[in-house]
Design a protein around this motif. Structure first.
Motif, PDB file in Angstrom:
ATOM      1  N   GLU A 151       2.956  24.356  -3.189  1.00 20.84           N
ATOM      2  CA  GLU A 151       3.522  25.733  -4.415  1.00 20.84           C
ATOM      3  C   GLU A 151       4.072  24.999  -5.084  1.00 20.84           C
ATOM      4  OE1 GLU A 151       4.128  30.153  -2.441  1.00 20.84           O
ATOM      5  OE2 GLU A 151       4.793  28.579  -0.956  1.00 20.84           O
ATOM      6  N   LEU A 152       5.077  23.913  -4.561  1.00 21.66           N
ATOM      7  CA  LEU A 152       5.688  22.931  -5.880  1.00 21.66           C
ATOM      8  C   LEU A 152       4.617  22.454  -6.945  1.00 21.66           C
ATOM      9  CD1 LEU A 152       8.431  21.166  -4.411  1.00 21.66           C
ATOM     10  CD2 LEU A 152       8.815  22.856  -5.853  1.00 21.66           C
ATOM     11  N   MET A 153       3.106  22.215  -6.409  1.00 21.31           N
ATOM     12  CA  MET A 153       2.990  21.792  -7.157  1.00 21.31           C
ATOM     13  C   MET A 153       1.860  23.100  -7.925  1.00 21.31           C
ATOM     14  SD  MET A 153       1.018  18.905  -4.354  1.00 21.31           S
ATOM     15  CE  MET A 153       0.461  17.701  -4.868  1.00 21.31           C
ATOM     16  N   SER A 154       1.448  23.942  -7.023  1.00 15.40           N
ATOM     17  CA  SER A 154       1.179  25.404  -8.083  1.00 15.40           C
ATOM     18  C   SER A 154       1.743  25.537  -8.958  1.00 15.40           C
ATOM     19  CB  SER A 154       0.974  25.915  -7.321  1.00 15.40           C
ATOM     20  OG  SER A 154      -0.095  25.899  -6.303  1.00 15.40           O
ATOM     21  N   ASP A 155       3.160  25.392  -8.665  1.00 13.26           N
ATOM     22  CA  ASP A 155       4.624  25.389  -9.893  1.00 13.26           C
ATOM     23  C   ASP A 155       3.741  24.394 -11.215  1.00 13.26           C
ATOM     24  OD1 ASP A 155       5.427  27.596  -8.164  1.00 13.26           O
ATOM     25  OD2 ASP A 155       7.326  26.409  -7.859  1.00 13.26           O
ATOM     26  N   ASN A 156       3.475  23.719 -11.268  1.00 10.27           N
ATOM     27  CA  ASN A 156       3.541  22.472 -11.678  1.00 10.27           C
ATOM     28  C   ASN A 156       2.563  22.759 -12.773  1.00 10.27           C
ATOM     29  OD1 ASN A 156       3.903  19.685 -13.411  1.00 10.27           O
ATOM     30  ND2 ASN A 156       2.568  19.485 -12.372  1.00 10.27           N
ATOM     31  N   ILE A 157       1.354  23.086 -12.596  1.00 11.42           N
ATOM     32  CA  ILE A 157      -0.150  23.219 -12.674  1.00 11.42           C
ATOM     33  C   ILE A 157       0.561  25.307 -14.145  1.00 11.42           C
ATOM     34  CG2 ILE A 157      -2.505  23.712 -13.144  1.00 11.42           C
ATOM     35  CD1 ILE A 157      -1.404  20.756 -12.914  1.00 11.42           C
ATOM     36  N   LEU A 231      -8.358  25.191 -15.628  1.00 11.71           N
ATOM     37  CA  LEU A 231      -7.193  24.921 -16.162  1.00 11.71           C
ATOM     38  C   LEU A 231      -8.187  24.738 -17.861  1.00 11.71           C
ATOM     39  CD1 LEU A 231      -5.393  24.249 -18.503  1.00 11.71           C
ATOM     40  CD2 LEU A 231      -5.148  21.731 -18.207  1.00 11.71           C
ATOM     41  N   THR A 232      -8.845  25.393 -18.235  1.00  6.77           N
ATOM     42  CA  THR A 232      -9.629  25.133 -19.783  1.00  6.77           C
ATOM     43  C   THR A 232      -8.531  25.293 -21.133  1.00  6.77           C
ATOM     44  OG1 THR A 232     -10.802  26.831 -18.504  1.00  6.77           O
ATOM     45  CG2 THR A 232     -11.191  26.454 -20.448  1.00  6.77           C
ATOM     46  N   VAL A 233      -9.172  23.866 -21.678  1.00  7.30           N
ATOM     47  CA  VAL A 233      -8.389  23.851 -22.970  1.00  7.30           C
ATOM     48  C   VAL A 233      -9.348  23.748 -23.759  1.00  7.30           C
ATOM     49  CG1 VAL A 233      -7.573  21.627 -24.531  1.00  7.30           C
ATOM     50  CG2 VAL A 233      -7.138  21.558 -21.477  1.00  7.30           C
ATOM     51  N   THR A 234      -8.990  24.725 -24.976  1.00  7.51           N
ATOM     52  CA  THR A 234      -9.062  24.790 -26.289  1.00  7.51           C
ATOM     53  C   THR A 234      -8.986  24.386 -27.228  1.00  7.51           C
ATOM     54  OG1 THR A 234     -10.386  26.711 -25.696  1.00  7.51           O
ATOM     55  CG2 THR A 234     -10.770  26.294 -27.693  1.00  7.51           C
ATOM     56  N   VAL A 235      -9.536  23.356 -28.378  1.00 14.92           N
ATOM     57  CA  VAL A 235      -8.725  22.543 -29.446  1.00 14.92           C
ATOM     58  C   VAL A 235      -9.867  23.018 -30.468  1.00 14.92           C
ATOM     59  CG1 VAL A 235      -8.719  20.366 -30.425  1.00 14.92           C
ATOM     60  CG2 VAL A 235      -8.067  20.710 -28.243  1.00 14.92           C
ATOM     61  N   THR A 236      -9.278  23.609 -31.911  1.00 11.25           N
ATOM     62  CA  THR A 236      -9.683  24.264 -32.990  1.00 11.25           C
ATOM     63  C   THR A 236      -9.096  23.225 -33.808  1.00 11.25           C
ATOM     64  OG1 THR A 236      -9.950  26.291 -32.009  1.00 11.25           O
ATOM     65  CG2 THR A 236     -10.692  25.811 -34.256  1.00 11.25           C
ATOM     66  N   PRO A 237     -10.075  22.234 -34.242  1.00 10.87           N
ATOM     67  CA  PRO A 237      -9.495  21.845 -35.896  1.00 10.87           C
ATOM     68  C   PRO A 237      -9.406  22.437 -37.237  1.00 10.87           C
ATOM     69  CG  PRO A 237     -11.361  19.905 -34.718  1.00 10.87           C
ATOM     70  CD  PRO A 237     -11.286  21.508 -34.065  1.00 10.87           C
ATOM     71  N   LEU A 238      -8.076  22.417 -37.609  1.00  9.99           N
ATOM     72  CA  LEU A 238      -8.096  23.219 -39.044  1.00  9.99           C
ATOM     73  C   LEU A 238      -8.453  22.701 -40.411  1.00  9.99           C
ATOM     74  CD1 LEU A 238      -4.250  24.872 -38.294  1.00  9.99           C
ATOM     75  CD2 LEU A 238      -6.346  25.360 -37.353  1.00  9.99           C
ATOM     76  N   VAL A 239      -8.948  21.111 -39.840  1.00 14.62           N
ATOM     77  CA  VAL A 239      -9.438  20.926 -40.944  1.00 14.62           C
ATOM     78  C   VAL A 239     -11.012  19.954 -40.300  1.00 14.62           C
ATOM     79  CG1 VAL A 239      -9.520  18.556 -42.648  1.00 14.62           C
ATOM     80  CG2 VAL A 239      -6.810  20.474 -42.295  1.00 14.62           C
ATOM     81  N   PRO A 240     -11.821  20.247 -41.289  1.00 15.38           N
ATOM     82  CA  PRO A 240     -12.037  20.824 -42.060  1.00 15.38           C
ATOM     83  C   PRO A 240     -12.372  22.631 -42.094  1.00 15.38           C
ATOM     84  CG  PRO A 240     -14.085  20.103 -41.641  1.00 15.38           C
ATOM     85  CD  PRO A 240     -13.255  19.534 -41.051  1.00 15.38           C
ATOM     86  N   ARG A 246     -13.921  22.825 -29.424  1.00 17.02           N
ATOM     87  CA  ARG A 246     -13.816  21.588 -28.565  1.00 17.02           C
ATOM     88  C   ARG A 246     -13.581  22.265 -27.994  1.00 17.02           C
ATOM     89  NH1 ARG A 246     -13.159  17.866 -32.664  1.00 17.02           N
ATOM     90  NH2 ARG A 246     -15.190  19.714 -33.337  1.00 17.02           N
ATOM     91  N   GLY A 247     -13.076  21.008 -26.047  1.00 18.71           N
ATOM     92  CA  GLY A 247     -12.310  21.322 -25.619  1.00 18.71           C
ATOM     93  C   GLY A 247     -12.605  20.303 -24.098  1.00 18.71           C
ATOM     94  N   SER A 248     -12.239  21.033 -23.224  1.00 13.64           N
ATOM     95  CA  SER A 248     -12.556  20.445 -21.432  1.00 13.64           C
ATOM     96  C   SER A 248     -11.875  21.424 -20.428  1.00 13.64           C
ATOM     97  CB  SER A 248     -11.526  19.206 -21.588  1.00 13.64           C
ATOM     98  OG  SER A 248      -9.992  19.484 -21.515  1.00 13.64           O
ATOM     99  N   ARG A 249     -12.341  21.325 -19.343  1.00 13.79           N
ATOM    100  CA  ARG A 249     -11.743  21.496 -18.517  1.00 13.79           C
ATOM    101  C   ARG A 249     -11.495  20.984 -16.777  1.00 13.79           C
ATOM    102  NH1 ARG A 249     -17.283  26.507 -17.516  1.00 13.79           N
ATOM    103  NH2 ARG A 249     -16.410  27.830 -19.714  1.00 13.79           N
ATOM    104  N   THR A 250     -10.812  21.211 -16.151  1.00 18.32           N
ATOM    105  CA  THR A 250     -10.427  20.568 -15.087  1.00 18.32           C
ATOM    106  C   THR A 250      -9.993  21.651 -13.673  1.00 18.32           C
ATOM    107  OG1 THR A 250      -9.042  19.562 -16.896  1.00 18.32           O
ATOM    108  CG2 THR A 250      -8.237  18.989 -14.311  1.00 18.32           C
ATOM    109  N   LEU A 251      -9.786  21.271 -13.058  1.00 15.19           N
ATOM    110  CA  LEU A 251     -10.016  21.918 -11.229  1.00 15.19           C
ATOM    111  C   LEU A 251      -8.762  21.371 -10.903  1.00 15.19           C
ATOM    112  CD1 LEU A 251     -13.228  22.831 -10.123  1.00 15.19           C
ATOM    113  CD2 LEU A 251     -12.418  24.347 -11.542  1.00 15.19           C
ATOM    114  N   VAL A 267     -10.891  17.809 -10.171  1.00 16.98           N
ATOM    115  CA  VAL A 267     -12.423  17.920 -11.176  1.00 16.98           C
ATOM    116  C   VAL A 267     -12.492  17.918 -12.793  1.00 16.98           C
ATOM    117  CG1 VAL A 267     -15.003  18.558 -10.919  1.00 16.98           C
ATOM    118  CG2 VAL A 267     -13.403  18.677  -8.741  1.00 16.98           C
ATOM    119  N   CYS A 268     -12.319  17.241 -13.186  1.00 21.97           N
ATOM    120  CA  CYS A 268     -12.405  17.342 -14.448  1.00 21.97           C
ATOM    121  C   CYS A 268     -14.436  17.024 -14.959  1.00 21.97           C
ATOM    122  CB  CYS A 268     -11.505  16.680 -14.806  1.00 21.97           C
ATOM    123  SG  CYS A 268     -12.067  14.571 -15.188  1.00 21.97           S
TER     124      CYS A 268
END
Length: 346
Positions: A151-157, A231-240, A246-251, A267-268
């Motif tokens: 559960e400490l490891m879950s807390d971390n994520i 964990l789903t990461v979504t990155v949206t550049p503001l320029v242009p 774009r992004g990534s996923r990690t279990l 798993v990434c």
């Protein structure tokens, strides 16, 4: 606290990632305090049984596996995948020479095991993470042995505010200024941290191909009991203007070994259509470094300060706003464990 009270049992836990498994090889792990081996049977399916010979309790994983038969290296008793003794060189086979078996399922890059009532497996599907095996993503995977309560490891994520401080590669000063939203249901917790006009570190900017431009970044974590997180990461550049996200996923999948140690499987993935393969390879390597060199030492040390066999919540830690998602997950898990050990009214 009893074994049943310590862990949720009627659920699927990850036993291994496929990179750890090789044909005609036994793999031994302790799950929820129970030593278990997995191996391929003659039907080319995975089987799991107790890693303890019923005679003198020697570990069967020190023995031999031939044609789906595991032979104990101590006194030569042999067992098939159903746990039945097939050969006793010292006399007749009795019912006492039977080993407990466990249901296992191979789903994409993950081998799952069920530690509870076997009849419930028919109504409890294995957790599905389609992107990890449908060919849409470059996939990396790995295993880390943690010396801390799961559960400490879950807390971390569930609380990613720490990346600003513990992970210079992943964080920035925008992390603590982010808007955080937390939702929960009977069996899920979802937390999203949204950073606006953030400048990523140079390595992270290369990973998400932002050319140093400011970005909006969302970190979405979905938790389900007992300790499965996506964990789903979504990155949206503001320029242009109008640049595609774009992004990534990690279990992050945690399986308790004992009350004070945890199997950490990850798993990434990065989308094949938009990500160069060398970027995906670098992403996996960077994450592995972060997990091993930064997360693990801190959480292991945290457990050391808390003390072995001590629940952090019993110590009444000072609570902050960032703790909402971890606290909700702990409450849901505690309720599910209690439901398993509380008899239904007649």
């Amino acid at each position: 606290m009893s074994d049943l009270q310590e862990f949720l049992r009627n659920c699927w836990y990850v036993f291994a990632v496929t990179e750890e498994l090789a044909e005609n090889q036994m793999l031994s792990r302790t799950i929820l305090g129970e030593p278990i081996i997995v191996f391929r049977n003659p039907q080319d399916e995975w089987s799991a049984m107790s890693d303890r010979c019923p005679h003198r309790f020697a570990p069967l994983s020190r023995g031999d596996l031939t044609d789906g038969i595991v032979t104990c290296a101590y006194h030569g008793l042999a067992f098939d995948a159903s746990g039945l003794c097939k050969h006793n060189p010292h006399g007749p086979v009795s019912k006492a020479l039977t080993i407990r078996t466990y249901p296992v399922r191979l789903e994409g890059p993950l081998l799952w095991i069920w530690m509870g009532d076997k009849e419930l497996t028919s109504v409890t599907p294995v957790p599905a993470y389609d992107w990890s095996y449908d060919g849409s993503h470059y996939i990396g995977m790995g295993y880390i042995h943690g010396l801390a309560h799961y559960e400490l490891m879950s807390d971390n994520i569930l609380d990613l505010s720490h990346i600003e401080y513990l992970h210079p590669l992943l964080g920035s000063d925008a992390v603590s200024k982010a808007k955080v939203h937390v939702d929960s249901s009977e069996d899920r917790v979802v937390t999203t941290r949204s950073m606006k006009s953030e400048y990523l570190s140079a390595p992270l900017a290369r990973t998400y191909r932002t050319n140093g431009a400011p970005v909006d970044r969302d970190l979405r974590v979905e938790w389900r009991a007992p300790a499965l997180m996506e964990l789903t990461v979504t990155v949206t550049p503001l320029v242009p203007e109008g640049a595609p996200a774009r992004g990534s996923r990690t279990l992050h999948l945690f399986t308790p070994e004992t009350p004070n140690s945890t199997h950490y499987f990850y798993v990434c993935g990065m989308d094949r259509e938009t990500t160069p393969p060398e970027i995906a390879d670098g992403f996996r390597g960077a994450l592995e470094k972060v997990f091993i060199m930064e997360d693990k030492p801190m959480i292991d040390a945290q457990q050391g300060r808390i003390g072995l066999g001590v629940d952090i919540m019993d110590l009444k830690p000072a609570m902050l706003a960032i703790d909402r998602a971890p606290v909700l997950a702990r409450r849901i898990l505690k309720s599910q464990i209690q439901a398993e050990v509380t008899p239904e009214p007649a």
